[in-house]
Scaffold this motif. Sequence first.
Motif, PDB file in Angstrom:
ATOM      1  N   ARG A  27      -6.748  28.509  -0.548  1.00  0.00           N
ATOM      2  CA  ARG A  27      -8.084  28.252  -1.061  1.00  0.00           C
ATOM      3  C   ARG A  27      -8.106  27.119  -2.080  1.00  0.00           C
ATOM      4  O   ARG A  27      -9.155  26.536  -2.330  1.00  0.00           O
ATOM      5  N   ILE A  28      -6.973  26.824  -2.713  1.00  0.00           N
ATOM      6  CA  ILE A  28      -6.929  25.762  -3.715  1.00  0.00           C
ATOM      7  C   ILE A  28      -6.001  24.622  -3.315  1.00  0.00           C
ATOM      8  O   ILE A  28      -5.935  23.608  -4.012  1.00  0.00           O
ATOM      9  N   ALA A  29      -5.281  24.777  -2.206  1.00  0.00           N
ATOM     10  CA  ALA A  29      -4.321  23.746  -1.802  1.00  0.00           C
ATOM     11  C   ALA A  29      -5.020  22.402  -1.584  1.00  0.00           C
ATOM     12  O   ALA A  29      -4.438  21.343  -1.821  1.00  0.00           O
ATOM     13  N   TYR A  30      -6.268  22.457  -1.146  1.00  0.00           N
ATOM     14  CA  TYR A  30      -7.052  21.241  -0.943  1.00  0.00           C
ATOM     15  C   TYR A  30      -7.136  20.412  -2.217  1.00  0.00           C
ATOM     16  O   TYR A  30      -7.013  19.192  -2.203  1.00  0.00           O
ATOM     17  N   ALA A  31      -7.376  21.095  -3.344  1.00  0.00           N
ATOM     18  CA  ALA A  31      -7.497  20.385  -4.618  1.00  0.00           C
ATOM     19  C   ALA A  31      -6.183  19.699  -4.982  1.00  0.00           C
ATOM     20  O   ALA A  31      -6.189  18.592  -5.536  1.00  0.00           O
ATOM     21  N   GLY A  32      -5.057  20.331  -4.675  1.00  0.00           N
ATOM     22  CA  GLY A  32      -3.768  19.724  -4.972  1.00  0.00           C
ATOM     23  C   GLY A  32      -3.564  18.419  -4.232  1.00  0.00           C
ATOM     24  O   GLY A  32      -3.091  17.424  -4.802  1.00  0.00           O
ATOM     25  N   PHE A  33      -3.947  18.403  -2.948  1.00  0.00           N
ATOM     26  CA  PHE A  33      -3.802  17.161  -2.194  1.00  0.00           C
ATOM     27  C   PHE A  33      -4.755  16.094  -2.719  1.00  0.00           C
ATOM     28  O   PHE A  33      -4.409  14.904  -2.748  1.00  0.00           O
ATOM     29  N   GLN A  34      -5.947  16.489  -3.148  1.00  0.00           N
ATOM     30  CA  GLN A  34      -6.892  15.522  -3.706  1.00  0.00           C
ATOM     31  C   GLN A  34      -6.370  14.923  -5.013  1.00  0.00           C
ATOM     32  O   GLN A  34      -6.594  13.747  -5.302  1.00  0.00           O
ATOM     33  N   ILE A  35      -5.673  15.742  -5.810  1.00  0.00           N
ATOM     34  CA  ILE A  35      -5.061  15.218  -7.041  1.00  0.00           C
ATOM     35  C   ILE A  35      -4.042  14.129  -6.687  1.00  0.00           C
ATOM     36  O   ILE A  35      -4.027  13.046  -7.281  1.00  0.00           O
ATOM     37  N   GLY A  36      -3.186  14.434  -5.712  1.00  0.00           N
ATOM     38  CA  GLY A  36      -2.209  13.441  -5.280  1.00  0.00           C
ATOM     39  C   GLY A  36      -2.869  12.207  -4.685  1.00  0.00           C
ATOM     40  O   GLY A  36      -2.447  11.075  -4.953  1.00  0.00           O
ATOM     41  N   LEU A  37      -3.911  12.417  -3.890  1.00  0.00           N
ATOM     42  CA  LEU A  37      -4.636  11.306  -3.279  1.00  0.00           C
ATOM     43  C   LEU A  37      -5.165  10.345  -4.340  1.00  0.00           C
ATOM     44  O   LEU A  37      -4.918   9.130  -4.281  1.00  0.00           O
ATOM     45  N   ALA A  38      -5.891  10.870  -5.327  1.00  0.00           N
ATOM     46  CA  ALA A  38      -6.497  10.010  -6.347  1.00  0.00           C
ATOM     47  C   ALA A  38      -5.433   9.349  -7.223  1.00  0.00           C
ATOM     48  O   ALA A  38      -5.561   8.162  -7.565  1.00  0.00           O
ATOM     49  N   PHE A  39      -4.382  10.093  -7.564  1.00  0.00           N
ATOM     50  CA  PHE A  39      -3.358   9.519  -8.437  1.00  0.00           C
ATOM     51  C   PHE A  39      -2.593   8.396  -7.744  1.00  0.00           C
ATOM     52  O   PHE A  39      -2.423   7.303  -8.299  1.00  0.00           O
ATOM     53  N   ASP A  42       0.841  -1.209   0.000  1.00  0.00           N
ATOM     54  CA  ASP A  42       0.000   0.000   0.000  1.00  0.00           C
ATOM     55  C   ASP A  42       0.865   1.244   0.000  1.00  0.00           C
ATOM     56  O   ASP A  42       0.740   2.139   0.853  1.00  0.00           O
ATOM     57  N   LEU A  43       1.746   1.297  -0.974  1.00  0.00           N
ATOM     58  CA  LEU A  43       2.733   2.370  -1.066  1.00  0.00           C
ATOM     59  C   LEU A  43       2.089   3.741  -1.250  1.00  0.00           C
ATOM     60  O   LEU A  43       2.723   4.770  -1.003  1.00  0.00           O
ATOM     61  N   ALA A  44       0.826   3.765  -1.664  1.00  0.00           N
ATOM     62  CA  ALA A  44       0.144   5.050  -1.830  1.00  0.00           C
ATOM     63  C   ALA A  44       0.045   5.802  -0.508  1.00  0.00           C
ATOM     64  O   ALA A  44       0.104   7.038  -0.488  1.00  0.00           O
ATOM     65  N   VAL A  45      -0.103   5.090   0.603  1.00  0.00           N
ATOM     66  CA  VAL A  45      -0.273   5.750   1.899  1.00  0.00           C
ATOM     67  C   VAL A  45       0.992   6.506   2.313  1.00  0.00           C
ATOM     68  O   VAL A  45       0.922   7.683   2.685  1.00  0.00           O
ATOM     69  N   PRO A  46       2.198   5.913   2.282  1.00  0.00           N
ATOM     70  CA  PRO A  46       3.394   6.695   2.592  1.00  0.00           C
ATOM     71  C   PRO A  46       3.591   7.894   1.661  1.00  0.00           C
ATOM     72  O   PRO A  46       4.036   8.958   2.103  1.00  0.00           O
ATOM     73  N   ALA A  47       3.260   7.730   0.371  1.00  0.00           N
ATOM     74  CA  ALA A  47       3.385   8.852  -0.561  1.00  0.00           C
ATOM     75  C   ALA A  47       2.447   9.983  -0.174  1.00  0.00           C
ATOM     76  O   ALA A  47       2.815  11.172  -0.215  1.00  0.00           O
ATOM     77  N   LEU A  48       1.226   9.635   0.228  1.00  0.00           N
ATOM     78  CA  LEU A  48       0.259  10.647   0.662  1.00  0.00           C
ATOM     79  C   LEU A  48       0.716  11.341   1.937  1.00  0.00           C
ATOM     80  O   LEU A  48       0.586  12.562   2.072  1.00  0.00           O
ATOM     81  N   VAL A  49       1.241  10.581   2.887  1.00  0.00           N
ATOM     82  CA  VAL A  49       1.720  11.164   4.136  1.00  0.00           C
ATOM     83  C   VAL A  49       2.861  12.138   3.861  1.00  0.00           C
ATOM     84  O   VAL A  49       2.941  13.219   4.457  1.00  0.00           O
ATOM     85  N   THR A  50       3.739  11.789   2.935  1.00  0.00           N
ATOM     86  CA  THR A  50       4.845  12.686   2.568  1.00  0.00           C
ATOM     87  C   THR A  50       4.313  13.992   2.010  1.00  0.00           C
ATOM     88  O   THR A  50       4.757  15.084   2.399  1.00  0.00           O
TER      89      THR A  50
END
Length: 606
Positions: free
Chosen positions: A451-463, A52-60
């Motif tokens: 105001r848009i930083a949230y969208a950036g994290f969501q992009i990383g989350l989904a990818f 589940d390598l996506a989780v460490p990438a998201l935490v980073t």
Amino acid sequence: MAKPATNVRPLTADRIWRLITQRTPGRGGAALRMAAACTTTVLVGEIWQVPDLAVPALVTMALWQKDRVTNVLAGLIVNILFGLIILIMFGLIHLTLDHPMGLAIATALLSFGFFFLGSASKLKPVAYMLGLVVVYAMIAIGNAPIGELATRALLYADLFILVPGAVMVCLAPVICPSPKTLLTRSLAHHLRLSAALLRTPDDEQMRDTAEALLREGAKGMLMSLKMAGLEKIGRKQDLACLKQAIPRSVGILALAHAASCESTHTPDIPAQPPEALIQTLLDMAEIFQSGGYPTDIAQPPVPEPTPAFIKIASLLPDFTNPSAQKAPENGKKAKSGSSGFFAPDALSNPEHVRFAVKGTAAVMLSYFIFKILNWDGIHTCIITCFIVALPTMGEMISKLTLRISGALVGGALGILSIIFVIPHLTNIAAFLIMIFACSLLAAWVKSGDERIAYAGFQIGLAFFLSDLKGYGPTSDMTTARNRIIGILLGNFITYAVFTSFWPSSAYDKIKETISAALKALHTQFQAASVQEELLLAASTQNALAAAERMIEFASVEPIHLRAQMDELATYRAITSQISSLSEDGLIPARRPAASAQLALLDKVVS
């Protein structure tokens, strides 16, 4: 008196696009470094075969900071905290293994604890990430058929935090600038923007940029100064000089903003701004940009009928001369009085408990749907609940579009890369280049305006969740589909829970934030020295930003709620007046009139 336009504006598509494409100083470098850190985490995970390598990438991506000292401290603290949590989880596993009801109860208790810490303590930036990892690990371990596998899963859960923490500790000192460098660059940006406002006062976009920067106050620069002190590589005298410059840079920008607003309403302002003053500001900015600080600054001549220009010029000779001013005692007392780990109202304010209950309900509802459907691929709905929970309806609605659009963009990147890129990858280097490129897009958005930083994290989350399965890339389209469905489901569940139970309207919090801004403004007017006045003016800007954001959130709530917001237009006008009075209060010639207007404003608010 200058009447600046209020900074309360809805997030229209045009404004969102402008914020996405805005090239603020340092944004590109910060995005590159964040993308490099995420890519390094993926590389380490590939080498160690972390599942589940996506989780460490998201935490980073969530924890990565701009300077090297903050990154090192964050990496160490998070790992220490999680080490303690692992010990607790080890005991919980023995109690819940092969006991589904016990696992559900433990998941609920852990969720409640992390949501409460996120609302009522200084652990807010980290609590949600720790909760995400811990709860997800508990659920994954609960699926383990035997105790030995559960123990191994627990160790892998530790790697979810250990790997990002190690990357932050080891990589940040190599690629990140020092906090002192960030501070001097920020000072340079304030001075350049001030000079630009004086030269082109009718530029509306530049005025909006200055207003947004003003609302940040001095908090970020003071934090950089604190981190620079912890780094122990700079002279104390240098740090003292930079400390002197921080509030003065904010004050000069506020005065330049006031002068630019006034020039558009008052025809007797000289058409040509004082070139000597502008050039002095630009020369000082160049020195700060190079990493130093200017000394022996001569006061440039300015026209007599311009009190804002005169005040700006008077601040320059002692811009980096700490011996000219005494340290403000009020600021020290205020700081020491609010240094506790928990918020002052942590136990008395029911909103903290209600927030934790709603967050826990969203997590548990996602958990039961995930278990009832027996659909392992949508486990991302549980992860999403920790990422998207917000205290008021206005915040939930305001950021819903950013969440969904970010998730769709990140999911599209993941699916397109699975179809067109991953089948052609022949080695790990090519795979890491793909990870870096997509991480860079997410990091660019996340490094922008809040105001848009949230969208950036969501992009990383989904990818990450779409393209990283197990400890490597996936070519399974089903994985991407299921995880995107889980993200959207988690968004929907969290929104439904938070807007249905104890719905907290942002409108109810506006008067409290405006009162805090007025209190800060009164304190500014009572300052005993110029340096203290400038520092308190920066605090007023911070308080004003909180009030404006709350008004912005209230203005996007459902129509039936907005129909009851009779005072919303009045609150907008009050924030505009506070902004104007804070700037005029810095000018001695306008202080008496500003004080009189403040007294009238107190009567309106009370």
